[in-house]
Design a protein around this motif. Structure first.
Motif, PDB file in Angstrom:
ATOM      1  N   LYS A 117     -41.245  10.128  -6.474  1.00 14.19           N
ATOM      2  CA  LYS A 117     -40.158  10.413  -5.537  1.00 14.19           C
ATOM      3  C   LYS A 117     -38.893   9.630  -5.883  1.00 14.19           C
ATOM      4  O   LYS A 117     -37.819   9.973  -5.431  1.00 14.19           O
ATOM      5  N   SER A 118     -39.067   8.549  -6.663  1.00 10.82           N
ATOM      6  CA  SER A 118     -37.920   7.704  -7.002  1.00 10.82           C
ATOM      7  C   SER A 118     -37.999   7.266  -8.457  1.00 10.82           C
ATOM      8  O   SER A 118     -39.082   7.012  -8.985  1.00 10.82           O
ATOM      9  N   LEU A 119     -36.821   7.171  -9.073  1.00 12.27           N
ATOM     10  CA  LEU A 119     -36.666   6.591 -10.394  1.00 12.27           C
ATOM     11  C   LEU A 119     -35.866   5.310 -10.195  1.00 12.27           C
ATOM     12  O   LEU A 119     -34.861   5.310  -9.481  1.00 12.27           O
ATOM     13  N   ILE A 120     -36.305   4.232 -10.801  1.00 12.05           N
ATOM     14  CA  ILE A 120     -35.652   2.948 -10.601  1.00 12.05           C
ATOM     15  C   ILE A 120     -35.260   2.378 -11.960  1.00 12.05           C
ATOM     16  O   ILE A 120     -36.051   2.396 -12.898  1.00 12.05           O
ATOM     17  N   ARG A 121     -34.037   1.886 -12.038  1.00 11.21           N
ATOM     18  CA  ARG A 121     -33.547   1.242 -13.263  1.00 11.21           C
ATOM     19  C   ARG A 121     -33.128  -0.174 -12.888  1.00 11.21           C
ATOM     20  O   ARG A 121     -32.314  -0.372 -11.976  1.00 11.21           O
ATOM     21  N   LYS A 162     -40.512   9.747 -23.642  1.00  5.81           N
ATOM     22  CA  LYS A 162     -39.777  10.874 -23.048  1.00  5.81           C
ATOM     23  C   LYS A 162     -39.337  10.538 -21.625  1.00  5.81           C
ATOM     24  O   LYS A 162     -38.183  10.744 -21.255  1.00  5.81           O
ATOM     25  N   LEU A 163     -40.247   9.990 -20.837  1.00  4.08           N
ATOM     26  CA  LEU A 163     -39.929   9.615 -19.464  1.00  4.08           C
ATOM     27  C   LEU A 163     -38.905   8.481 -19.446  1.00  4.08           C
ATOM     28  O   LEU A 163     -37.951   8.498 -18.664  1.00  4.08           O
ATOM     29  N   HIS A 164     -39.061   7.513 -20.327  1.00  8.96           N
ATOM     30  CA  HIS A 164     -38.138   6.375 -20.394  1.00  8.96           C
ATOM     31  C   HIS A 164     -36.717   6.851 -20.725  1.00  8.96           C
ATOM     32  O   HIS A 164     -35.753   6.460 -20.066  1.00  8.96           O
ATOM     33  N   ARG A 165     -36.598   7.715 -21.733  1.00  6.05           N
ATOM     34  CA  ARG A 165     -35.274   8.259 -22.101  1.00  6.05           C
ATOM     35  C   ARG A 165     -34.675   9.073 -20.955  1.00  6.05           C
ATOM     36  O   ARG A 165     -33.476   9.012 -20.700  1.00  6.05           O
ATOM     37  N   PRO A 168     -44.023  17.484 -13.958  1.00  8.45           N
ATOM     38  CA  PRO A 168     -44.716  17.506 -12.660  1.00  8.45           C
ATOM     39  C   PRO A 168     -46.106  16.865 -12.688  1.00  8.45           C
ATOM     40  O   PRO A 168     -46.666  16.567 -11.636  1.00  8.45           O
ATOM     41  N   SER A 169     -46.649  16.625 -13.878  1.00 14.50           N
ATOM     42  CA  SER A 169     -47.958  15.970 -13.923  1.00 14.50           C
ATOM     43  C   SER A 169     -47.858  14.476 -13.587  1.00 14.50           C
ATOM     44  O   SER A 169     -48.882  13.811 -13.447  1.00 14.50           O
ATOM     45  N   GLU A 183     -30.952   0.021  -9.440  1.00 18.71           N
ATOM     46  CA  GLU A 183     -30.436   1.322  -9.031  1.00 18.71           C
ATOM     47  C   GLU A 183     -31.597   2.274  -8.791  1.00 18.71           C
ATOM     48  O   GLU A 183     -32.558   2.286  -9.566  1.00 18.71           O
ATOM     49  N   VAL A 184     -31.492   3.057  -7.716  1.00 17.97           N
ATOM     50  CA  VAL A 184     -32.522   4.029  -7.376  1.00 17.97           C
ATOM     51  C   VAL A 184     -31.916   5.416  -7.459  1.00 17.97           C
ATOM     52  O   VAL A 184     -30.805   5.657  -6.980  1.00 17.97           O
ATOM     53  N   PHE A 185     -32.669   6.329  -8.066  1.00 22.41           N
ATOM     54  CA  PHE A 185     -32.244   7.716  -8.230  1.00 22.41           C
ATOM     55  C   PHE A 185     -33.323   8.638  -7.671  1.00 22.41           C
ATOM     56  O   PHE A 185     -34.520   8.359  -7.819  1.00 22.41           O
ATOM     57  N   HIS A 186     -32.880   9.719  -7.044  1.00 28.12           N
ATOM     58  CA  HIS A 186     -33.826  10.700  -6.516  1.00 28.12           C
ATOM     59  C   HIS A 186     -33.681  12.051  -7.200  1.00 28.12           C
ATOM     60  O   HIS A 186     -34.301  13.023  -6.767  1.00 28.12           O
ATOM     61  N   ASP A 187     -32.897  12.130  -8.252  1.00 25.91           N
ATOM     62  CA  ASP A 187     -32.784  13.364  -9.040  1.00 25.91           C
ATOM     63  C   ASP A 187     -33.997  13.438  -9.956  1.00 25.91           C
ATOM     64  O   ASP A 187     -34.076  12.745 -10.963  1.00 25.91           O
ATOM     65  N   LEU A 188     -34.955  14.262  -9.602  1.00 24.91           N
ATOM     66  CA  LEU A 188     -36.201  14.355 -10.354  1.00 24.91           C
ATOM     67  C   LEU A 188     -36.226  15.550 -11.296  1.00 24.91           C
ATOM     68  O   LEU A 188     -37.278  15.855 -11.872  1.00 24.91           O
ATOM     69  N   ASN A 189     -35.081  16.219 -11.451  1.00 19.01           N
ATOM     70  CA  ASN A 189     -35.026  17.352 -12.377  1.00 19.01           C
ATOM     71  C   ASN A 189     -35.384  16.884 -13.781  1.00 19.01           C
ATOM     72  O   ASN A 189     -34.861  15.887 -14.263  1.00 19.01           O
ATOM     73  N   GLY A 190     -36.300  17.595 -14.407  1.00 21.11           N
ATOM     74  CA  GLY A 190     -36.704  17.258 -15.763  1.00 21.11           C
ATOM     75  C   GLY A 190     -37.904  16.335 -15.850  1.00 21.11           C
ATOM     76  O   GLY A 190     -38.397  16.072 -16.937  1.00 21.11           O
ATOM     77  N   ILE A 191     -38.377  15.831 -14.714  1.00 21.96           N
ATOM     78  CA  ILE A 191     -39.571  14.981 -14.717  1.00 21.96           C
ATOM     79  C   ILE A 191     -40.798  15.892 -14.777  1.00 21.96           C
ATOM     80  O   ILE A 191     -40.939  16.817 -13.989  1.00 21.96           O
TER      81      ILE A 191
END
Length: 185
Positions: free
Chosen positions: A76-80, A26-29, A70-71, A60-68
């Motif tokens: 703070k960052s998503l990296i691809r 789920k997190l990967h998708r 909370p546990s 690439e770094v993303f800071h849009d954490l909507n949908g992550i």
């Protein structure tokens, strides 16, 4: 890596950069979806030619954490990281996603991730391939961990004594107890 581990890391006052693999589908998708739908906060591209490989790495770094969820404490960052290129003339393509409790540029994350792979190549690869750790039939109790520690000690002794090729060092030292004891004496 479980969510509880993230919590332990944050609660101990440390930070993390954790690879998100198929065991967290789920997190990967979600990270893949964010990367397609949003513009990266930071992007870094590097092309490298080493031996018989040509690789282009895009971080690439993303800071849009909507949908992550909370546990996943501290994210703070998503990296691809996307790697494309050729190995021995054959094309390859891979995408690896990470979560992090840090806020860095793509170049800073690229440097840290690359540093981790140098550890992987210098330690784990040697233990797996040269010392055949993965093929060990010893599986009970503390024995696997103890043997892993002994392999790491042996590797460190060889490197400290100037051996860059562990395979050549093994051949040089094989069946010569005096040479082996000279290292630890």
């Amino acid at each position: 890596m479980p969510k509880k581990t993230c919590q332990l890391i944050i609660n101990s006052g440390n930070d993390y950069v954790i690879a998100v693999k198929d065991n967290q589908p789920k997190l990967h998708r979600h990270i893949q979806r964010i990367a397609v739908q949003n513009k990266a906060t930071s992007r870094y591209i590097q092309t490298e030619k080493t031996r018989n490989r040509l690789t282009t790495t895009t971080v690439e770094v993303f800071h849009d954490l909507n949908g992550i969820d909370p546990s996943w404490l501290g994210v703070k960052s998503l990296i691809r990281v996307e790697r494309t290129g050729t190995r021995a003339g054959k094309p390859y393509h891979e995408v690896v996603c990470y979560i992090s409790s840090l806020i860095h540029t793509a170049q800073e994350f690229a440097r840290g991730i690359r540093g981790h792979w140098s550890i992987e190549n210098c330690l784990h690869w040697v233990k797996d391939v040269v010392f055949k750790e993965d093929d060990s039939k010893i599986r009970k109790g503390n024995a696997p961990a103890n043997l892993s520690i002994l392999r790491a000690i042996a590797l460190n002794i060889l490197r400290r004594n100037g051996h860059t090729s562990i395979t050549i060092a093994q051949r040089f030292l094989s069946n010569d107890i005096d040479k082996i004891l000279a290292f630890v004496g």
